[in-house]
Each structure stands twice: as structure tokens, then as C-alpha cells.
Scaffold this active site. Structure first.
Site, PDB file in Angstrom:
ATOM      1  N   GLU A 288     160.816  14.788 108.032  1.00  6.76           N
ATOM      2  CA  GLU A 288     162.225  14.372 107.982  1.00  6.76           C
ATOM      3  C   GLU A 288     162.359  12.854 107.997  1.00  6.76           C
ATOM      4  O   GLU A 288     163.325  12.303 107.486  1.00  6.76           O
ATOM      5  CB  GLU A 288     163.007  14.963 109.165  1.00  6.76           C
ATOM      6  CG  GLU A 288     163.522  16.342 108.899  1.00  6.76           C
ATOM      7  CD  GLU A 288     164.572  16.814 109.902  1.00  6.76           C
ATOM      8  OE1 GLU A 288     164.874  16.105 110.870  1.00  6.76           O
ATOM      9  OE2 GLU A 288     165.087  17.924 109.698  1.00  6.76           O
ATOM     10  N   HIS A 309     138.656  29.794 106.877  1.00  2.15           N
ATOM     11  CA  HIS A 309     138.371  31.044 106.169  1.00  2.15           C
ATOM     12  C   HIS A 309     139.516  31.450 105.248  1.00  2.15           C
ATOM     13  O   HIS A 309     139.560  32.563 104.740  1.00  2.15           O
ATOM     14  CB  HIS A 309     138.046  32.144 107.180  1.00  2.15           C
ATOM     15  CG  HIS A 309     136.815  31.817 107.970  1.00  2.15           C
ATOM     16  ND1 HIS A 309     135.577  32.320 107.679  1.00  2.15           N
ATOM     17  CD2 HIS A 309     136.630  30.962 109.010  1.00  2.15           C
ATOM     18  CE1 HIS A 309     134.681  31.821 108.523  1.00  2.15           C
ATOM     19  NE2 HIS A 309     135.302  30.985 109.342  1.00  2.15           N
ATOM     20  N   LYS A 423     172.831  23.563 103.423  1.00  2.00           N
ATOM     21  CA  LYS A 423     173.947  23.990 104.286  1.00  2.00           C
ATOM     22  C   LYS A 423     175.211  24.149 103.452  1.00  2.00           C
ATOM     23  O   LYS A 423     175.959  25.120 103.603  1.00  2.00           O
ATOM     24  CB  LYS A 423     174.205  22.945 105.381  1.00  2.00           C
ATOM     25  CG  LYS A 423     173.107  22.826 106.415  1.00  2.00           C
ATOM     26  CD  LYS A 423     173.512  21.821 107.490  1.00  2.00           C
ATOM     27  CE  LYS A 423     172.373  21.506 108.417  1.00  2.00           C
ATOM     28  NZ  LYS A 423     172.650  20.391 109.327  1.00  2.00           N
TER      29      LYS A 423
HETATM   30  O1  PA5 Z   1     165.938  15.763 113.434  1.00  2.00           O
HETATM   31  C1  PA5 Z   1     167.075  16.197 113.339  1.00  2.00           C
HETATM   32  O2  PA5 Z   1     168.039  15.516 113.683  1.00  2.00           O
HETATM   33  C2  PA5 Z   1     167.370  17.614 112.845  1.00  2.00           C
HETATM   34  O3  PA5 Z   1     166.270  18.303 112.402  1.00  2.00           O
HETATM   35  C3  PA5 Z   1     168.002  18.397 113.965  1.00  2.00           C
HETATM   36  O4  PA5 Z   1     167.157  18.358 115.072  1.00  2.00           O
HETATM   37  C4  PA5 Z   1     168.286  19.839 113.625  1.00  2.00           C
HETATM   38  O5  PA5 Z   1     168.958  19.923 112.413  1.00  2.00           O
HETATM   39  C5  PA5 Z   1     169.129  20.489 114.712  1.00  2.00           C
HETATM   40  O6  PA5 Z   1     170.344  19.805 114.842  1.00  2.00           O
HETATM   41  P1  PA5 Z   1     171.280  19.970 116.090  1.00  2.00           P
HETATM   42  O7  PA5 Z   1     170.535  19.544 117.302  1.00  2.00           O
HETATM   43  O8  PA5 Z   1     172.442  19.075 115.798  1.00  2.00           O
HETATM   44  O9  PA5 Z   1     171.682  21.412 116.163  1.00  2.00           O
END
Ligand code: PA5
Length: 441
Positions: A288, A309, A423
Site C-alpha cells: 500500500e 515444494h 469500493k
Molecule cells: O492502511 C490503511 O490505511 C488501510 O489498509 C486500512 O487499514 C484499511 O482499509 C482499514 O481501514 P479502517 O481502519 O478505516 O477500517
């Protein structure tokens, strides 16, 4: 101090001293940008000083919640997705027995929800929760993420049905934004105990906030030691300007050198299956943070010897697009020796008296040499052992290296705009108000 170290011996034919010299200025500039707080995404740098600035009252409050709930529960359900669950799961699974549910019955056993939309998963979880005493942590920074919202609605109804509304409210803890979001509003209205995720700490950098600390403490692990490890690693990351003495800078430098040489995939490799979720947490952290603007090393992971394996053939002889980062753990926490067998029908009496750890380490060394010879650069991260203190070090090490590496790559390591595309389509397909008539793309 027992600390993690970078070992470059299996990189010699791929990365030269000149390569490191050449990238040094960029790495140090990236570190300076991170520490000066004047780079992209600089409103999400709260994690940098978090181990030092951790509010002791929050840690004490978490311990009080553990003392209050753990005597009356056998299960603790952690509801969250991405950065709101992977860090906690990584630490808990690294520390607990593979067979924890049956061999450690005194400890609340942590199970997870909100990270999937599988109907079978929830149906099976609810059957388990019918039988067990449980409490729930619902964790979402935004407080609006669909997966945990759906899971929490199901669990809230189950809890209220099983225990009544008042007792259910005492068994729910919310971890969310201080002011905004549906989860914040529900927690205030229902009177749930609540912990705040600081505004300036993004999801994937939040494991050392209550996001990670609450579930880890509830599972029975030492969050003081975890934070101490992070503090000590922070000092190392802050103190040394020399890439050779600063493992986070060195890791950031080496992976960027390899990326520029065409190694677009990084395989995080472990030889201990309980580190699987460390790899999952690491994949989110780097994927990310760096995968944007058409750039970024693809983070992938393998658990050896198991995956030797299945994926070993590809790594040894497939397309030469990857490097490997081995997490090599010095000391096992237990000891199992190979017993003598008079008949020796399996032919392994030559292993008698050796521990499994010795055999595993020989498999590890043999794999490193084979893969190196097959054209895969191998970077080794030497870890003294797996405990709370060392895991705290690892978390901070990987976070700091990620910030430096992302700035070296030239991206904003602290946003994740690409996560929104699926989303939007899902909301259009499900008919969410406000998305009517919009086109799928
Ligand atoms: O790194 C990030 O910000 C995202 O991956 C969030 O952790 C994930 O989408 C979960 O979001 P939230 O904590 O708002 O539910």
C-alpha cells in the site's frame, strides 16, 4: 542489545559497494525528509515518534480492560481489516502456539472478523460464539469500512441476544477516530469503552496504537516489551547516519538498488510458519505504501521449507524477476531432537541427535546458496529470537525502512488512493445511497 541485523553475504554478486555509495545520498535525503516532516503525506507521520510518545495511561487502560474481561471470556473477537487487524494478528500468531486453541485454554483465544465477507466464515464463527463466552474489539480508523461494519452488525446482534444489551455493551470495545465516523457515533451512543487512533497515524502504521496493543494484550502478551523493542529500534534508526550501521536505511537502500536492477518482486521468506502473518502485515505495509503511480516492488511471501515444494521450482529456475528477503531467526524457543531408530528404514539415522532447528537452519542455508546461484539475490534479516521485544523492533524497523524506501522511490508512502476503486464499484452494485446511476469502471 539483542537486535536485528542485515546480512549481505548472499548479495555480493548482485550489489556492489559502489551501488551502495551511489544510492547513499538519496537514502539519507529520504530519511531527512521523513524526520523533517516536509515530504509527501507528512500529516501521517505520527508513527515515527509513537514508541517514545506513547501515553502510559492508554497502556494502563488496556491492561485494565484485559484484567476486567479476560477472566470471563474464552474468545476475543477482533473485528477489523487491513491495518486495523494485520499487525495484531502478526504479533499474536508469531508468539502463540500453532495449537493455541487446544493447549492454552486459560488465555482468551483471539479470532478475527471483519476481514472477509465470506458467509460460510460468519456462519461458522456464530456457531462457535453460541458455545463460547466472548468479547469483541471493533477496530476501524475511518469507522466506515464496509467489511468490519457488516461483521460488527452481525456480532453486536449476537452479543445482545446472548447477553442482553447492557452486558453486551460492556463486552464491546471500539478503537476508532476521536471525532468522526459511524463507529465513533455508535460507540458514543451505546456507551462502549473507546480507544482513539491518532489522526496522524495511518492504518498500516498503527500496530503500536491500541489497534494492535489491545488485541495483543488480550491474547496475554507483554505490550511493554513490544513497545520497548520499538523504542530501542527507533533509537538505532534515528542515531546512525551511516547506512552500514542503520539496518532500516540499509534495507531501504538494498531493495531500491535491486529494484533499479530490474528485480521487481520481493519475496519475504521465513522458515517458521508462525511468521506467516508477519509477512501478511509486511505485504500490506509495503504494497500500500509503494504500489502507486505505476511503480513499486511487488511484495510477495513464502514459508519454507513448505513452499520449496510448491514455489521452489519457480524461484530456482523461473523468470528472474525477484529477490528474496530471508527472515532468519537465531534461536528457537523449544527443542525437538531426532530419535534413533534401530531399523533406519527411512534412512534418516544420520540426523540422530540433531535438533529440528539445526536441520531447518541447514535447509535455510542450502536454500540461500541454491537461490543465489540460480540468479536470485538473497538479503538476510538476522533476528535473535521471536519474542515481544524483538517483534517490537521488527515492526519499527520495517515501518521506518518503508517510509525511507517510499520517499526514495518518489511516491507518497502514506496514502492509498487505489483502494477506493473496488469500493465504488461494490457500492454501485449493492445500490448504496448516493451511488445510483453511476458507471462501473
Ligand atoms: O492502511 C490503511 O490505511 C488501510 O489498509 C486500512 O487499514 C484499511 O482499509 C482499514 O481501514 P479502517 O481502519 O478505516 O477500517
Amino acid at each position: 542489545m539483542n537486535t536485528i541485523k542485515i546480512d549481505k553475504q548472499h548479495l555480493a554478486q548482485y550489489v556492489s559497494a559502489a551501488d551502495i555509495n551511489e544510492i547513499s545520498a538519496e537514502i539519507l535525503a529520504a530519511r531527512n525528509t521523513l524526520l523533517a516532516g516536509n515530504g509527501k503525506g507528512n500529516d501521517f507521520l505520527g508513527w515515527v515518534n509513537l514508541p517514545e510518545e506513547q501515553d502510559a495511561a492508554i497502556v494502563e487502560s488496556i491492561k485494565a480492560d484485559v484484567a476486567r474481561l479476560s477472566p470471563k471470556i474464552s474468545l476475543f473477537v477482533v473485528v477489523g481489516i487491513g491495518g486495523s487487524y494485520l499487525g495484531a494478528r502478526a504479533v499474536i500468531e508469531a508468539l502463540q502456539s500453532e495449537f493455541a486453541h487446544s493447549v492454552e485454554p486459560r488465555r482468551p483465544y483471539v479470532v478475527y472478523a471483519g476481514h472477509t465477507l465470506s458467509e460460510d466464515y460468519y456462519s461458522q464463527l456464530l456457531q462457535l460464539l453460541d458455545r463460547e463466552d466472548y468479547a469483541v474489539a471493533v477496530i476501524s480508523k475511518s469507522g466506515t469500512t464496509t467489511e468490519p461494519a457488516v461483521a460488527f452488525r452481525i456480532l453486536k446482534a449476537h452479543l445482545e441476544n446472548k447477553y442482553g444489551k447492557a452486558e453486551a455493551a460492556s463486552r464491546i470495545i471500539a478503537v476508532t477516530d476521536a471525532r468522526r465516523g459511524a463507529l465513533h457515533d455508535i460507540a458514543v451512543k451505546e456507551g462502549y469503552p473507546m480507544y482513539v487512533i491518532p489522526d496522524n497515524v495511518g492504518g498500516r502504521f498503527s500496530v503500536l496504537t491500541p489497534v494492535g496493543l489491545l488485541p495483543i494484550a488480550m491474547a496475554g502478551y507483554d505490550i511493554d516489551a513490544l513497545l520497548q523493542g520499538a523504542r530501542d529500534m527507533r533509537r538505532i534508526c534515528m542515531e546512525s547516519d551511516s547506512i552500514a550501521d542503520n539496518p532500516a536505511l540499509e534495507y531501504a537502500a538494498l531493495r531500491n538498488i535491486l529494484y533499479r536492477k530490474g528485480k521487481k518482486v520481493e519475496m519475504l521468506v521465513n522458515f517458521l510458519p508462525n511468521l506467516k502473518y508477519i509477512s501478511e502485515w509486511w505485504k500490506q505495509l509495503y504494497g500500500e505504501s509503494e504500489g502507486k503511480e505505476g511503480k513499486g516492488i511487488l511484495p510477495h511471501s513464502l514459508s519454507f521449507t513448505t513452499d520449496l515444494h510448491s514455489m521452489g521450482q519457480y524461484v530456482q529456475q523461473g523468470e528472474r524477476l525477484m529477490f528474496e528477503t530471508f527472515i532468519s531467526v537465531d534461536k528457537p524457543s523449544s527443542k525437538v531432537e531426532i530419535p534413533f531408530d534401530e531399523q533406519n528404514l527411512d534412512g534418516i539415522n544420520y540426523l540422530v541427535g540433531k535438533t529440528l532447528d539445526e536441520i531447518n537452519h541447514n535447509a535455510e542455508l542450502g536454500t540461500m546458496i541454491a537461490h543465489r546461484g540460480g540468479g536470485v539475490p538473497v538479503l538476510k534479516i538476522q533476528v535473535p529470537k521471536v519474542d515481544e521485544y524483538v517483534l517490537g523492533q521488527m515492526i519499527y524497523f520495517f515501518e521506518f525502512a518503508c517510509g525511507v524506501s517510499g520517499y526514495t522511490l518518489g511516491v507518497n508512502p502514506f496514502d492509498q488512493p487505489g483502494v477506493e476503486a473496488y469500493k465504488k464499484n461494490m457500492f454501485i452494485l449493492l445500490g448504496k445511497p448516493g451511488y445510483e446511476g453511476q458507471q462501473l469502471q
